[in-house]
Design an enzyme around this catalytic site. Structure first.
Site, PDB file in Angstrom:
ATOM      1  CB  CYS A  63      37.920  53.688  28.152  1.00 56.32           C
ATOM      2  SG  CYS A  63      37.814  54.306  26.465  1.00 56.32           S
ATOM      3  CG  HIS A 102      41.801  53.227  26.673  1.00 55.14           C
ATOM      4  ND1 HIS A 102      40.781  52.724  27.184  1.00 55.14           N
ATOM      5  CD2 HIS A 102      42.035  53.827  28.165  1.00 55.14           C
ATOM      6  CE1 HIS A 102      40.691  52.187  28.434  1.00 55.14           C
ATOM      7  NE2 HIS A 102      41.399  53.105  29.580  1.00 55.14           N
ATOM      8  CG  ASP A 117      41.399  51.961  32.297  1.00 58.34           C
ATOM      9  OD1 ASP A 117      40.663  51.986  32.274  1.00 58.34           O
ATOM     10  OD2 ASP A 117      42.624  51.576  31.443  1.00 58.34           O
TER      11      ASP A 117
END
Length: 263
Positions: A63, A102, A117
């Site tokens: 991420c 994250h 995202d």
């Protein structure tokens, strides 16, 4: 200097794509993988390092790498981007307080704020959604929504006729130093699943999610659609071939202990 054209070529675009076009193309082109933490290789978030690895090198990342790269591209296209840190709730025990490991993005583009995202493994958003509480948002059969819970917002996804938490976050900017600290923890701490285990995933334009992972103790290749999932146990010596054939990741082998190494 960030080479926007090289990034766009990597994901099959050109010109000045919209946020949605960029998001969809990124998700469909660059795999999610933790091979560097798994191999004990430091993970850099510097733009040059990300470009060498994910763009020129044909690799994927997790991420922090994915969303930092996307943010750099969006800023090059004139969008305003605010990074935020989230606590991963997916698979966490009830009542646990996970670390903020994250990264997601709040993007100001096309006259409104968006939740972007491209880096939550095979369960990531395929397209950006409006920022803040709302939904459900259907994407190739997968459904998402955002709900308020105290001071936090929670991204949820629908599974087995129930809404399950994916991650929670306070809607405020994350300083670069906090992002670097979270990235360091995720990439190096012995308790991090990204250090101890293996996960490589992709998500196709039709929403099909493919994952190679040993996070559930047994190494399996999982192919998942909104309607069904198939899990196939995999021998560890088959990892290099699967990385190349299913995920486009070349140049890897496994050592005597079954851990991935550079060939």
């Amino acid at each position: 200097m960030f080479d926007l054209d090289a990034y766009l070529e990597r994901i099959g675009l050109h010109g000045r794509p919209s946020l949605e076009e960029l998001h969809v193309a990124h998700v469909g082109s660059i795999p999610f993988e933790n091979l560097d933490p798994h191999m004990g290789v430091p993970v850099s978030l510097e733009p040059g390092a990300l470009a060498r690895k994910l763009v020129a090198g044909g690799r994927g990342g997790y991420c922090f790498e994915h969303n930092t790269l996307l943010a750099t591209a969006l800023e090059a296209l004139g969008a305003s981007v605010v990074p935020m840190l989230a606590r991963v709730r997916w698979g966490a025990p009830e009542g646990a307080v996970p670390p903020r490991t994250h990264l997601l993005l709040r993007v100001e583009a096309e006259g409104r704020a968006w939740h972007a995202d491209v880096g939550f493994g095979s369960g990531t958003l395929q397209r950006p959604i409006p920022f803040g509480p709302g939904g459900p948002h259907e994407q190739s059969g997968w459904r998402f929504r955002v709900v308020e819970r105290g001071d936090e917002l929670v991204l949820q996804t629908e599974a087995h006729d129930a809404w399950l938490d994916v991650y929670s976050y306070e809607p405020r900017p994350a300083p670069r130093v906090d992002i670097e600290m979270a990235n360091w923890y995720t990439a190096t701490h012995p308790a991090s699943r990204f250090v101890g285990g293996l996960i490589v995933t992709t998500q196709g334009p039709d929403g099909t999610r493919v994952a190679l992972s040993d996070w559930n103790d047994e190494l399996c290749l999982t192919v998942r659609t909104p309607a069904q999932a198939t899990r196939t146990p995999v021998a560890r010596d088959a990892i290099p071939a699967l990385l190349e054939q299913r995920f486009g990741l070349t140049g890897f082998a496994v050592d005597a202990a079954g851990r991935v190494i550079r060939a």
